[in-house]
Structures are given as structure tokens and as C-alpha cells.
Design a protein around this motif. Structure first.
Motif, PDB file in Angstrom:
ATOM      1  N   THR A  42      48.131 104.001 -77.842  1.00 54.54           N
ATOM      2  CA  THR A  42      49.572 103.858 -77.771  1.00 54.54           C
ATOM      3  C   THR A  42      49.892 102.926 -76.619  1.00 54.54           C
ATOM      4  O   THR A  42      48.983 102.453 -75.929  1.00 54.54           O
ATOM      5  N   ALA A  43      51.144 102.668 -76.386  1.00 53.75           N
ATOM      6  CA  ALA A  43      51.559 101.864 -75.237  1.00 53.75           C
ATOM      7  C   ALA A  43      52.914 102.352 -74.759  1.00 53.75           C
ATOM      8  O   ALA A  43      53.712 102.886 -75.535  1.00 53.75           O
ATOM      9  N   SER A  44      53.142 102.159 -73.454  1.00 55.30           N
ATOM     10  CA  SER A  44      54.414 102.572 -72.874  1.00 55.30           C
ATOM     11  C   SER A  44      54.636 101.821 -71.567  1.00 55.30           C
ATOM     12  O   SER A  44      53.758 101.098 -71.093  1.00 55.30           O
ATOM     13  N   PHE A  45      55.813 102.020 -70.990  1.00 52.73           N
ATOM     14  CA  PHE A  45      56.117 101.441 -69.693  1.00 52.73           C
ATOM     15  C   PHE A  45      55.303 102.136 -68.612  1.00 52.73           C
ATOM     16  O   PHE A  45      54.923 103.292 -68.753  1.00 52.73           O
ATOM     17  N   TRP A  46      55.040 101.422 -67.505  1.00 51.16           N
ATOM     18  CA  TRP A  46      54.266 102.002 -66.400  1.00 51.16           C
ATOM     19  C   TRP A  46      54.861 103.331 -65.940  1.00 51.16           C
ATOM     20  O   TRP A  46      54.132 104.298 -65.721  1.00 51.16           O
ATOM     21  N   ALA A  47      56.163 103.388 -65.770  1.00 56.72           N
ATOM     22  CA  ALA A  47      56.807 104.599 -65.255  1.00 56.72           C
ATOM     23  C   ALA A  47      56.637 105.794 -66.185  1.00 56.72           C
ATOM     24  O   ALA A  47      56.780 106.939 -65.753  1.00 56.72           O
TER      25      ALA A  47
END
Length: 197
Positions: A83-88
Motif C-alpha cells: 500500500t502507500a500513504s503519506f509520511w504522517a
């Protein structure tokens, strides 16, 4: 370039403490930024360990699917998802997906590494190993569905570089919404009006 970032664990046979990070460069533009990236990692406690580990990883990176089949033959289910997401949001996503997998696969070993990094976020790549049941396909599909629900529930994307395909199709509309589905259907109608693809 291999960079070792300080932490509590040991990396490799040399006992260098830290977390291993392999940094690769594929384009001339990326190569021009190599020194700046190395400097930034060094400023944060990184240590250049040379190219040996990176070359070893590259040489064996496609061996895992063959191992997966052999492990299934001896009763161990091994699979991956990403998956992928924002750093925060990365820790929230990690915790949600790990919990979902462990709930559906008791006694599972759930591992995760960051496979791709960007200025705004990263891809979390999970590897799961668990005792298999008599029906490992159904076992994995239930775990993958729970993990997919957890990804979207935590604000991540249903996929990163594995693509959508039939595996992720049930979650795509939930992620992109009605407008996103309408846009995709419009593009498909324009470029493939007879449904060849």
C-alpha cells in the motif's frame, strides 16, 4: 549505496547497529542527486556501507516467489501485499494492516518494510508467513480482504506498484469514489469503445 540508520537492531554479520536502507539510482536525474541524498542521510546518522548488500539484494530479489511455493508444500502460507500513504500516516496504516492480518491469520509473522520513498509519503510492503490451513487460498483471500479494508479505513491506497487488477477491484470504487469511477469509465469508453481491453 547502502546506508545504515541508527537504531537498536544489528545489521548483517559485521554487527553494525541500525536499520538497513538500500538506495538505488536508475536515471541520470537521480544520479545527479546522489550526493545530496547521501549527505542528507549521513546528517541523520547514516553510514555508507558500500554497494555489496545492494548488489546481493538485486541478485536475489526475484527468488521469493519460488520459495513461497516450496514453503506452501510444507504447510507455511507466505504472501505479500503493499500500500502507500503519506509520511504522517504511515504508522497508523502499518498498525491497522498488521492488526487485520494477525486477526485473520493467528500465529502469523507479519513483516513490513518501506519499499519506495517520496517527498510526500512511502509504500509499505508487507510479507506474511503463517501456518496454512487445508484451503490456503481461502485463508489468504480472507486475510487480504481484511488487510484491504484496513488500508482504506486508515486512509491509504488499495495498492502501490502491484496495480489494481481483479484482486483489488472490489475496493477501487470505495477508494476513488463515484466521480473517480465515472472518470475511468469515460476514459475506457473513449479509448476502448468495443471492449477489447
Amino acid at each position: 549505496t547502502m546506508v545504515n540508520l541508527a537504531s537498536q537492531s544489528a545489521v548483517g554479520e559485521d554487527g553494525v547497529p541500525g536499520t538497513l536502507m538500500i538506495v538505488g539510482y536508475e536515471t541520470p536525474g537521480a544520479l545527479r542527486r546522489r550526493d545530496a541524498i547521501t549527505d542528507a542521510l549521513t546528517e541523520r546518522g547514516g553510514k555508507d556501507l558500500g554497494e555489496e548488500r545492494g548488489l546481493a539484494w538485486a541478485a536475489g530479489r526475484f527468488d521469493a516467489p519460488y520459495l513461497r511455493d516450496s514453503l506452501l508444500d510444507v504447510g507455511v502460507l507466505v504472501e505479500t501485499l503493499e500500500t502507500a500513504s503519506f509520511w504522517a500516516n504511515r504508522e497508523t496504516v502499518y498498525a491497522a494492516v498488521k492488526a487485520a492480518l494477525e486477526e485473520k491469520l493467528p500465529s502469523a509473522l507479519v513483516m513490513c518494510h518501506i519499499s519506495h520513498v517520496y517527498e510526500t509519503g512511502c509504500s509499505l510492503y508487507f510479507t506474511v508467513a503463517a501456518p496454512s490451513t487445508e484451503d490456503p487460498l481461502s485463508q489468504w483471500l480472507a486475510a487480504k480482504a481484511a488487510a484491504s479494508d484496513a488500508m482504506l479505513g486508515a486512509g491509504a491506497t488499495i495498492t502501490h506498484h502491484h496495480a489494481v487488477g481483479t484482486d483489488h477491484k472490489p475496493w477501487l470504487a470505495r477508494e476513488i469514489g463515484d466521480v473517480g469511477v465515472t472518470i475511468l469509465r469515460g476514459i475506457k469508453a473513449a479509448v476502448d469503445p468495443t471492449g477489447v481491453l
